[in-house]
Design an enzyme around this catalytic site. Structure first.
Site, short mmCIF file in Angstrom:
data_model
loop_
_atom_site.label_atom_id
_atom_site.label_comp_id
_atom_site.label_asym_id
_atom_site.label_seq_id
_atom_site.Cartn_x
_atom_site.Cartn_y
_atom_site.Cartn_z
CD1 TRP A 130 66.69 56.32 20.30
CD2 TRP A 130 67.81 55.60 21.96
NE1 TRP A 130 67.96 56.98 20.52
CE2 TRP A 130 68.59 56.74 21.34
CE3 TRP A 130 68.60 55.08 23.36
CZ2 TRP A 130 69.90 56.87 21.77
CZ3 TRP A 130 69.70 55.59 23.75
CH2 TRP A 130 70.34 56.40 23.03
CE LYS A 154 58.63 59.15 15.23
NZ LYS A 154 59.06 57.69 15.40
CG HIS A 155 58.54 55.37 21.83
ND1 HIS A 155 59.84 55.83 21.97
CD2 HIS A 155 58.11 54.75 23.19
CE1 HIS A 155 60.14 55.79 23.55
NE2 HIS A 155 59.21 55.00 23.97
CB ALA A 156 62.88 56.03 19.21
N GLY A 206 64.31 64.61 22.60
CA GLY A 206 65.19 64.01 21.55
C GLY A 206 66.41 65.22 21.20
CD GLU A 228 62.00 68.42 29.05
OE1 GLU A 228 63.09 68.93 29.19
OE2 GLU A 228 61.35 69.06 29.69
CB CYS A 262 69.17 64.47 28.07
SG CYS A 262 67.89 64.06 29.38
P1 NAP Z 1 66.20 61.76 17.91
O1 NAP Z 1 66.91 61.34 16.70
O2 NAP Z 1 65.95 63.21 18.01
O3 NAP Z 1 64.96 61.06 18.05
C1 NAP Z 1 64.09 61.36 19.11
C2 NAP Z 1 62.65 61.30 18.48
O4 NAP Z 1 62.38 61.94 17.56
C3 NAP Z 1 62.30 59.81 17.81
O5 NAP Z 1 61.09 59.52 18.03
C4 NAP Z 1 62.64 59.99 16.49
O6 NAP Z 1 61.99 59.20 15.67
C5 NAP Z 1 61.98 61.45 16.42
N1 NAP Z 1 62.57 62.41 15.31
C6 NAP Z 1 63.61 62.28 14.51
N2 NAP Z 1 63.88 63.44 13.85
C7 NAP Z 1 62.78 63.78 13.67
C8 NAP Z 1 62.35 65.09 12.92
N3 NAP Z 1 62.98 65.79 12.01
N4 NAP Z 1 60.91 65.39 13.03
C9 NAP Z 1 60.26 64.95 14.14
N5 NAP Z 1 60.87 63.75 15.05
C10 NAP Z 1 61.99 63.39 14.71
O7 NAP Z 1 66.92 61.53 19.25
P2 NAP Z 1 67.90 60.57 19.64
O8 NAP Z 1 69.26 60.77 19.04
O9 NAP Z 1 67.47 59.29 19.52
O10 NAP Z 1 68.11 60.66 21.09
C11 NAP Z 1 69.07 61.36 21.84
C12 NAP Z 1 68.71 62.92 22.05
O11 NAP Z 1 67.58 63.12 22.71
C13 NAP Z 1 70.05 63.49 22.76
O12 NAP Z 1 70.39 64.80 22.46
C14 NAP Z 1 69.48 63.41 24.32
O13 NAP Z 1 70.30 64.36 25.18
C15 NAP Z 1 68.09 63.85 23.91
N6 NAP Z 1 67.30 63.53 25.36
C16 NAP Z 1 66.86 64.73 25.98
C17 NAP Z 1 66.13 64.49 27.13
C18 NAP Z 1 65.60 65.64 27.79
O14 NAP Z 1 64.63 65.49 28.81
N7 NAP Z 1 66.00 66.92 27.66
C19 NAP Z 1 65.93 62.90 27.62
C20 NAP Z 1 66.39 62.13 26.97
C21 NAP Z 1 67.01 62.42 25.63
P3 NAP Z 1 62.51 58.12 14.73
O15 NAP Z 1 63.18 57.24 15.90
O16 NAP Z 1 61.56 57.55 13.93
O17 NAP Z 1 64.01 58.71 14.00
#
Ligand code: NAP
Length: 455
Positions: A130, A154-156, A206, A228, A262
């Site tokens: 998100w 599949k978005h957040a 994520g 990522e 990130c």
């Molecule tokens: P997140 O909880 O991992 O969510 C990201 C996406 O993954 C969402 O669509 C989420 O769906 C889904 N997801 C969550 N748990 C999952 C699972 N067990 N299996 C498959 N999909 C799953 O991440 P966040 O906390 O919202 O986002 C922040 C993180 O993203 C931070 O660590 C940030 O550094 C990282 N990030 C990295 C980059 C990069 O380019 N390296 C860029 C931006 C963000 P739901 O919303 O339905 O749970």
């Protein structure tokens, strides 16, 4: 997690969505596969026209799309509009360069004629976060669609309206129906999606937990992934640096996106002789930031995206303080107002092994480390399990060379803010993930690199 728009500024639930049923998902996957069979034959010049049209729609609608971002995840509106503009420039980059990046590459061998041909893989699943709800998707979709793949998103769960708006932009641009589809589903559906025979590969941006889960499901199916993940980027300041410029960039680098990026600078590693001055200037600037409704034009810092992010950040700060870190400013959620507000915060004197040394802080918290010299700075920079980006400030050539070669990260920016740029590869090493997005590397992640040998 419910699929819903919950305004992070007020805590109000504005709209909820029913997740797709098994039948809906099956229909969409079948449509995606069918679309691929036609779409893969589409001329690249035609795809370019559609992607240019997407750029124009994004530019035209940037105010409204920006407002949707701010409404769902709380970043200041000017940053949200800038995000939409960046998506337009990413689309233009691939519309203009994909033909050259995907052209056959002749190679001299013992054949009369041998070359490399890049061909699409098929349906690619994108699991997205998100925090940059448009940019993360477009930086996947623009190269993937130009390469002839089709996308399912599949978005957040907290940005469903952004997810639907992206699908709409791509359709309005002229891409055939089902070449890009949003699937409103929870994360528990991801393992089944990657296991489906029509889905050929996946990308996830994520958290580490989500990345590990997707990669293990994909591993069982022998399917490629790009991950990522998180980062705890160092921001190193050497005594030779332009200190004023370094502090000004430090504030932007930490506060951008309400601290939820990130590639935000998270750990400020400053050599002793300039550390007092750096801390003083950073504190002054943090205390002058304007916190409030991110829809208003003069706001520097809006709310965190969800109550969960606020709770996690609060816990990490409290734990670090409990184990000896010193709080210079901030350090408590702002409970005097609705929404998920957390103030600009600085922690220093951070003991080894605390969350502040090892973990990613996803919010407006600067972690300040004082070091004796460049050797100590490099050790401190590399101490975390992450390796996404790094910013280093110096005017000394030898220091610059050492920082470039010895920092363990997917990107090192000297005297500048770490940022993504369609012309440069983007991605991490260590627990920040693998694979690259953007540039020529990004468009080659989801293709069959076919060797052709003819006699
Ligand atoms: P997140 O909880 O991992 O969510 C990201 C996406 O993954 C969402 O669509 C989420 O769906 C889904 N997801 C969550 N748990 C999952 C699972 N067990 N299996 C498959 N999909 C799953 O991440 P966040 O906390 O919202 O986002 C922040 C993180 O993203 C931070 O660590 C940030 O550094 C990282 N990030 C990295 C980059 C990069 O380019 N390296 C860029 C931006 C963000 P739901 O919303 O339905 O749970």
């Amino acid at each position: 997690m419910a699929i819903a728009t919950i305004n992070p500024t007020t805590g109000e639930t504005l709209k909820t969505f029913e997740p797709l049923t098994d039948t809906d998902i099956e229909t969409k996957l079948a449509q995606a596969q069918k679309a691929f069979e036609q779409y893969r034959k589409t001329e690249i010049t035609q795809k370019s026209v559609w992607l240019q049209a997407a750029a124009e729609i994004l530019e035209r609608d940037k105010e409204n799309l920006g407002k949707l971002i701010t409404l769902e995840m709380g970043k200041p509106l000017k940053g949200a509009i800038a995000e939409i503009e960046k998506c337009a420039s990413g689309c233009r980059y691939y519309a203009e360069h994909a033909a050259e990046l995907l052209a056959d590459v002749p190679v001299s061998t013992d054949a009369s004629h041998s070359f490399i041909r890049y061909q699409p893989l098929g349906v690619i699943l994108a699991v997205m976060p998100w925090n940059f709800p448009f940019w993360q998707v477009f930086r996947f979709a623009a190269p993937a669609l130009m390469a002839g793949n089709v996308g399912i998103l599949k978005h957040a769960s907290n940005v469903p309206q952004c997810a639907l708006a992206i699908e709409e932009v791509i359709h309005q641009a002229g891409f055939p129906p089902s070449v890009f589809q949003t699937l409103l589903v929870g994360s528990e559906r991801v393992a089944d999606l990657i296991a489906d025979h029509r889905v050929k590969a996946a990308t996830l941006t994520g958290s580490e937990a989500a990345g590990a889960s997707l990669a293990s499901s994909a591993g069982k199916q022998i399917k490629k992934t790009v991950l990522e993940l998180g980062g705890s980027d160092p921001f190193i300041v050497m005594p030779s640096a332009d200190l004023n410029a370094a502090v000004a960039t430090a504030v932007t680098a930490r506060m951008l996106n309400n601290g939820q990026s990130c590639i935000a600078a998270k750990r400020f590693i400053v050599v002793d002789e300039i550390a007092d001055e750096f801390e003083k200037q950073l504190l002054e600037k943090f205390q002058s930031l304007k916190i409030g409704d991110p829809m208003l034009p003069d706001i520097d810092l809006g709310p965190l995206a969800t109550p969960g992010i606020l709770k996690d950040l609060d816990y990490q700060v409290q734990e670090s303080v409990k184990h000896g870190a010193k709080l210079i400013t901030g350090g408590q959620p702002l409970l005097d107002r609705p929404g998920n507000f957390y103030p600009p915060t600085i922690l220093t004197d951070i003991p080894p092994g605390t969350p502040a040394e090892q973990e990613e802080f996803f919010g407006p918290v600067a972690l300040l480390f004082r070091v004796a010299d460049i050797d100590a700075a490099i050790i401190a920079a590399n101490v975390t399990p992450f390796g996404l980006g790094a910013s280093a400030w110096t005017t000394n050539e030898q220091e610059r060379d050492r920082l470039i070669s010895e920092i363990e990260a997917g990107a090192v920016f000297i005297n500048g803010l770490v940022k993504s740029d369609p012309r440069l590869p983007f991605g991490g090493i260590k627990r920040s993930g693998y694979g690259r997005e953007l540039s020529s590397q990004g468009i080659h992640e989801f293709v069959n690199v076919k060797t052709v040998w003819v006699k």
